[in-house]
Design an enzyme around this catalytic site. Structure first.
Site, PDB file in Angstrom:
ATOM      1  N   GLY A   1      16.123 -31.150 -26.332  1.00 18.12           N
ATOM      2  CA  GLY A   1      15.630 -29.843 -26.775  1.00 18.12           C
ATOM      3  C   GLY A   1      16.088 -28.779 -25.788  1.00 18.12           C
ATOM      4  O   GLY A   1      15.342 -28.392 -24.885  1.00 18.12           O
ATOM      5  N   ALA A   2      17.330 -28.318 -25.966  1.00 21.06           N
ATOM      6  CA  ALA A   2      17.907 -27.381 -24.986  1.00 21.06           C
ATOM      7  C   ALA A   2      17.587 -25.936 -25.352  1.00 21.06           C
ATOM      8  O   ALA A   2      18.466 -25.087 -25.440  1.00 21.06           O
ATOM      9  CB  ALA A   2      19.414 -27.598 -24.904  1.00 21.06           C
ATOM     10  N   GLY A   3      16.298 -25.675 -25.567  1.00 25.79           N
ATOM     11  CA  GLY A   3      15.863 -24.299 -25.826  1.00 25.79           C
ATOM     12  C   GLY A   3      15.384 -23.675 -24.524  1.00 25.79           C
ATOM     13  O   GLY A   3      15.890 -24.006 -23.443  1.00 25.79           O
TER      14      GLY A   3
ATOM     15  N   ALA B   1       9.087 -18.727 -20.755  1.00 19.05           N
ATOM     16  CA  ALA B   1      10.550 -18.618 -20.765  1.00 19.05           C
ATOM     17  C   ALA B   1      11.035 -18.252 -22.160  1.00 19.05           C
ATOM     18  O   ALA B   1      10.390 -18.591 -23.151  1.00 19.05           O
ATOM     19  CB  ALA B   1      11.164 -19.948 -20.342  1.00 19.05           C
TER      20      ALA B   1
ATOM     21  N   LYS C   1      -6.578 -26.117 -24.312  1.00 17.77           N
ATOM     22  CA  LYS C   1      -5.479 -25.217 -24.680  1.00 17.77           C
ATOM     23  C   LYS C   1      -5.328 -25.181 -26.205  1.00 17.77           C
ATOM     24  O   LYS C   1      -5.086 -24.126 -26.790  1.00 17.77           O
ATOM     25  CB  LYS C   1      -4.181 -25.693 -24.007  1.00 17.77           C
TER      26      LYS C   1
ATOM     27  N   ASN D   1      -1.341 -10.066 -28.095  1.00 16.90           N
ATOM     28  CA  ASN D   1      -2.608 -10.769 -27.844  1.00 16.90           C
ATOM     29  C   ASN D   1      -3.786  -9.820 -27.637  1.00 16.90           C
ATOM     30  O   ASN D   1      -4.834  -9.960 -28.287  1.00 16.90           O
ATOM     31  CB  ASN D   1      -2.474 -11.662 -26.602  1.00 16.90           C
TER      32      ASN D   1
ATOM     33  N   GLU E   1       4.488 -23.665 -34.858  1.00 16.66           N
ATOM     34  CA  GLU E   1       3.816 -24.935 -34.542  1.00 16.66           C
ATOM     35  C   GLU E   1       2.418 -24.992 -35.179  1.00 16.66           C
ATOM     36  O   GLU E   1       1.576 -25.771 -34.757  1.00 16.66           O
ATOM     37  CB  GLU E   1       3.732 -25.107 -33.015  1.00 16.66           C
TER      38      GLU E   1
HETATM   39  N1  LIG Z   1       8.892 -21.033 -24.119  1.00 13.57           N
HETATM   40  C1  LIG Z   1       7.742 -20.976 -23.458  1.00 13.57           C
HETATM   41  O1  LIG Z   1       7.479 -20.027 -22.693  1.00 13.57           O
HETATM   42  C2  LIG Z   1       6.723 -22.083 -23.580  1.00 13.57           C
HETATM   43  C3  LIG Z   1       5.583 -22.038 -22.761  1.00 13.57           C
HETATM   44  C4  LIG Z   1       4.658 -23.068 -22.837  1.00 13.57           C
HETATM   45  C5  LIG Z   1       4.855 -24.111 -23.731  1.00 13.57           C
HETATM   46  N2  LIG Z   1       5.966 -24.120 -24.533  1.00 13.57           N
HETATM   47  C6  LIG Z   1       6.124 -25.235 -25.466  1.00 13.57           C
HETATM   48  O2  LIG Z   1       7.331 -25.920 -25.165  1.00 13.57           O
HETATM   49  C7  LIG Z   1       7.911 -26.442 -26.374  1.00 13.57           C
HETATM   50  C8  LIG Z   1       9.352 -25.941 -26.476  1.00 13.57           C
HETATM   51  O3  LIG Z   1       9.315 -24.540 -26.600  1.00 13.57           O
HETATM   52  P1  LIG Z   1      10.608 -23.618 -26.439  1.00 13.57           P
HETATM   53  O4  LIG Z   1      10.124 -22.226 -26.376  1.00 13.57           O
HETATM   54  O5  LIG Z   1      11.478 -24.135 -25.372  1.00 13.57           O
HETATM   55  O6  LIG Z   1      11.295 -23.864 -27.871  1.00 13.57           O
HETATM   56  P2  LIG Z   1      12.802 -23.527 -28.313  1.00 13.57           P
HETATM   57  O7  LIG Z   1      13.362 -22.466 -27.434  1.00 13.57           O
HETATM   58  O8  LIG Z   1      12.769 -23.330 -29.783  1.00 13.57           O
HETATM   59  O9  LIG Z   1      13.578 -24.879 -27.975  1.00 13.57           O
HETATM   60  C9  LIG Z   1      13.467 -26.050 -28.727  1.00 13.57           C
HETATM   61  C10 LIG Z   1      14.836 -26.695 -28.740  1.00 13.57           C
HETATM   62  O10 LIG Z   1      14.753 -27.981 -29.336  1.00 13.57           O
HETATM   63  C11 LIG Z   1      15.942 -28.163 -30.092  1.00 13.57           C
HETATM   64  N3  LIG Z   1      15.764 -29.255 -31.052  1.00 13.57           N
HETATM   65  C12 LIG Z   1      14.935 -29.320 -32.117  1.00 13.57           C
HETATM   66  N4  LIG Z   1      15.086 -30.493 -32.761  1.00 13.57           N
HETATM   67  C13 LIG Z   1      16.037 -31.177 -32.088  1.00 13.57           C
HETATM   68  C14 LIG Z   1      16.637 -32.448 -32.272  1.00 13.57           C
HETATM   69  N5  LIG Z   1      16.284 -33.249 -33.293  1.00 13.57           N
HETATM   70  N6  LIG Z   1      17.594 -32.847 -31.397  1.00 13.57           N
HETATM   71  C15 LIG Z   1      17.975 -32.037 -30.385  1.00 13.57           C
HETATM   72  N7  LIG Z   1      17.443 -30.820 -30.142  1.00 13.57           N
HETATM   73  C16 LIG Z   1      16.480 -30.398 -31.002  1.00 13.57           C
HETATM   74  C17 LIG Z   1      16.144 -26.823 -30.741  1.00 13.57           C
HETATM   75  O11 LIG Z   1      17.460 -26.716 -31.225  1.00 13.57           O
HETATM   76  P3  LIG Z   1      17.787 -25.743 -32.482  1.00 13.57           P
HETATM   77  O12 LIG Z   1      17.699 -24.364 -31.951  1.00 13.57           O
HETATM   78  O13 LIG Z   1      19.124 -26.201 -32.886  1.00 13.57           O
HETATM   79  O14 LIG Z   1      16.720 -26.004 -33.505  1.00 13.57           O
HETATM   80  C18 LIG Z   1      15.868 -25.904 -29.560  1.00 13.57           C
HETATM   81  O15 LIG Z   1      17.021 -25.754 -28.762  1.00 13.57           O
HETATM   82  C19 LIG Z   1       7.015 -25.939 -27.512  1.00 13.57           C
HETATM   83  O16 LIG Z   1       6.089 -26.924 -27.882  1.00 13.57           O
HETATM   84  C20 LIG Z   1       6.283 -24.753 -26.906  1.00 13.57           C
HETATM   85  O17 LIG Z   1       5.032 -24.501 -27.502  1.00 13.57           O
HETATM   86  C21 LIG Z   1       6.905 -23.127 -24.480  1.00 13.57           C
END
Ligand SMILES: NC(=O)c1ccc[n+]([C@@H]2O[C@H](COP(=O)([O-])OP(=O)(O)OC[C@H]3O[C@@H](n4cnc5c(N)ncnc54)[C@H](OP(=O)(O)O)[C@@H]3O)[C@@H](O)[C@H]2O)c1
Length: 375
Positions: A43-45, A173, A232, A250, A315
Site C-alpha cells: 500500500g504505497a499511499g 500524511a 478510536k 471537524n 472506510e
Molecule cells: N494518511 C493519514 O494521515 C492516516 C492517518 C492515520 C491512519 N491512516 C490509516 O492508514 C491507512 C492508509 O491510509 P492512507 O492515507 O495511506 O491511504 P492511501 O493514501 O489511499 O494509500 C493506500 C494505498 O494502498 C494501495 N492499495 C490498495 N489496494 C492495494 C492492493 N491490492 N495492492 C497494492 N496496493 C494497494 C493504494 O493504491 P491505489 O491508489 O492504486 O488504489 C494506495 O496507494 C488507512 O486505513 C487510514 O485510515 C491514515
C-alpha cells in the site's frame, strides 16, 4: 529521472541470506528477529510512503547498505510508473527504495516476505494481503495500520494472534503526487497485538519495535492496543460521516446546530452498542471526548471527507458500517448509525460517479488536503 526499478531492487533488498529459521516449521516466538529480515510495505499511499522513508532513513543511519525495505505495488503498470524513489517532506533528499509488482511475482521472483507492513485502506486490506499470501511463511509478521478494528480482528483470526500486530497512529500524511508524501502532522504510533497475553507478547512487541523506525515515528508499545482501537473506532464513528453529511471541517460540527445534535445522538448510541460488546472497554463520557477531539482537530478535514472529495471509496463500512454489524449481532437497534450509514452510501456513490464517467473506475491517488483524523 532514470527508472531503476524492477526485480533487481527486490533482490538488492534481499541480498542478506535468508535465515534458516525462516525456512523451517518454527512457529512465531519471542526469539529476537534478525535485522536482515527487512520489511515489505503493502500500500504505497500516504502512510506507506511515510513509513518506507522512515525505514530507509533508519537503514541509512545504521549503515545497512542497501535499504531493507521494499514497496509492494499492485501490478506491472504501477511498477512502471514508479520513479525508483520516494520523496518525503521530512527528508532533504529523495530516498531510493526498491519496489516490486505483486501481480506476476509468483512465477518470476523468489519473493519472501518476513515482515509485512500493510498500509492499504481498510476496505482493500483483505484482498491486498491475500494477493501476497503465497509469499508469507508461517513465521512472517503482519503489521496492520488501518483505521477501524474489523480488519485487525479478521486477520488476527485468519493468521493467528501471534503473527498479527496492529499500529494505531496519530501521524498525519497526504500525497502531493504519487510517491511524494507530505508528513503534515507529527504524531505517535502505538504498536500492539489483539489478544496479547503474557511475557511472550511483550517480548515479541519489543523485538518488533526494534525493527521499526521507533525514534523517527515515535513508536510506543501498547499492551492494550485493542482498547485504543475501540476508542478510536467510537470517536471516528461519531465524527467522520457527519463531516461528509455537513461537508465541513471537524471543528464546524460543533457550530452547526443540526450537526451538534446528531453528534450527541450518535455518541449515545455508540456507547450503548459498545457496552453490549464484552471485548470493548468502557467508553466513559464519549460526548466529552469527541468534543475535545473536535477542538484539537478543528481545522482538519476528516479522512472520510477527503475520500469523498476525491471520489474514492471511504472506510465507512469499517466505521459506522461495522458498528451496525456489531449492533445486529447483539440484536440491538441502532437507528442513528444506520441512518448516517445510509446517507453516507448515497453521498459516496454520487461522489464516485461524479469523478468517473463510468461510475466504476477507481480514481488514482493524490490529495490536495492537509489534514487527517489525528486522534
Ligand atoms: N494518511 C493519514 O494521515 C492516516 C492517518 C492515520 C491512519 N491512516 C490509516 O492508514 C491507512 C492508509 O491510509 P492512507 O492515507 O495511506 O491511504 P492511501 O493514501 O489511499 O494509500 C493506500 C494505498 O494502498 C494501495 N492499495 C490498495 N489496494 C492495494 C492492493 N491490492 N495492492 C497494492 N496496493 C494497494 C493504494 O493504491 P491505489 O491508489 O492504486 O488504489 C494506495 O496507494 C488507512 O486505513 C487510514 O485510515 C491514515
Amino acid at each position: 529521472m532514470a527508472k531503476p526499478h524492477h526485480w533487481d531492487h527486490l533482490h538488492a533488498a534481499q541480498t542478506a541470506p535468508v535465515n534458516a529459521a525462516y525456512t523451517t516449521t518454527m512457529t512465531l516466538t519471542d526469539k529476537p528477529i534478525p535485522r536482515a529480515a527487512g520489511w515489505h510495505i503493502l500500500g504505497a499511499g500516504a502512510m506507506g510512503c511515510l513509513w518506507a522513508c522512515a525505514m530507509a532513513r533508519q537503514d541509512e543511519r545504521q549503515a545497512m547498505g542497501s535499504p531493507q525495505v521494499s514497496l509492494l505495488l499492485r501490478d506491472q503498470e504501477a511498477l512502471a510508473g514508479y520513479p525508483g524513489q520516494v520523496i518525503c517532506s521530512d527528508m532533504e533528499h529523495p530516498l531510493s527504495i526498491p519496489a516490486v509488482a505483486i501481480a506476476g511475482a509468483d512465477d518470476q521472483t523468489p519473493l519472501q516476505i518476513h515482515n509485512l507492513l500493510v498500509t492499504t485502506k481498510a476496505q482493500d486490506t483483505l484482498t491486498a494481503v491475500a494477493s501476497v499470501a503465497n509469499h508469507l511463511s508461517t513465521t512472517s509478521r503482519i503489521v496492520l495500520l488501518q483505521n477501524g478494528l474489523k480488519i485487525q480482528q479478521q486477520l488476527t483470526r485468519l493468521y493467528g494472534a501471534e503473527r498479527v500486530f496492529c499500529v494505531s497512529t496519530s501521524h498525519g500524511a497526504w500525497l502531493k503526487a504519487p510517491f511524494d508524501v507530505v508528513h503534515a502532522g507529527n504524531g505517535d504510533a502505538w504498536l500492539g497485538q489483539l489478544d496479547a497475553t503474557g511475557t511472550c507478547s511483550r517480548a515479541r512487541l519489543q523485538s518488533l519495535r526494534q525493527l521499526l523506525p521507533a525514534e523517527q515515528l515515535n513508536v510506543h508499545i501498547d499492551h492494550d492496543i485493542g482498547a485504543r482501537l475501540w476508542r478510536k473506532l467510537a470517536i471516528n464513528c461519531a465524527i467522520n460521516a457527519l463531516t461528509v453529511i455537513h461537508d465541513c471541517r471537524n471543528g464546524e460540527l460543533l457550530q452547526i446546530p443540526e450537526a451538534r445534535q446528531s453528534l450527541s445522538r450518535l455518541c449515545d448510541e455508540i456507547c450503548k452498542v459498545l457496552q453490549a460488546i464484552p471485548e470493548a472497554p468502557p467508553m466513559g463520557d464519549l460526548w466529552t471526548q469527541v468534543q475535545h477531539v473536535l477542538h484539537v482537530t478543528a481545522a482538519n478535514v476528516s479522512s472520510t471527507l477527503q475520500d469523498i472529495r476525491r471520489g474514492r471509496h471511504s472506510e465507512i463500512d469499517h466505521l459506522n458500517g461495522y458498528l451496525c454489524e456489531l449492533a445486529s449481532a447483539q440484536h440491538m437497534p441502532c437507528p442513528v448509525n444506520r441512518a448516517v450509514l445510509q446517507q453516507m452510501r448515497v453521498l459516496e456513490s454520487r461522489a464516485i460517479q461524479a469523478h468517473s464517467p463510468t461510475g466504476s473506475e477507481r480514481p488514482r491517488q493524490s490529495s490536495p488536503h492537509r489534514s487527517t483524523d489525528r486522534q
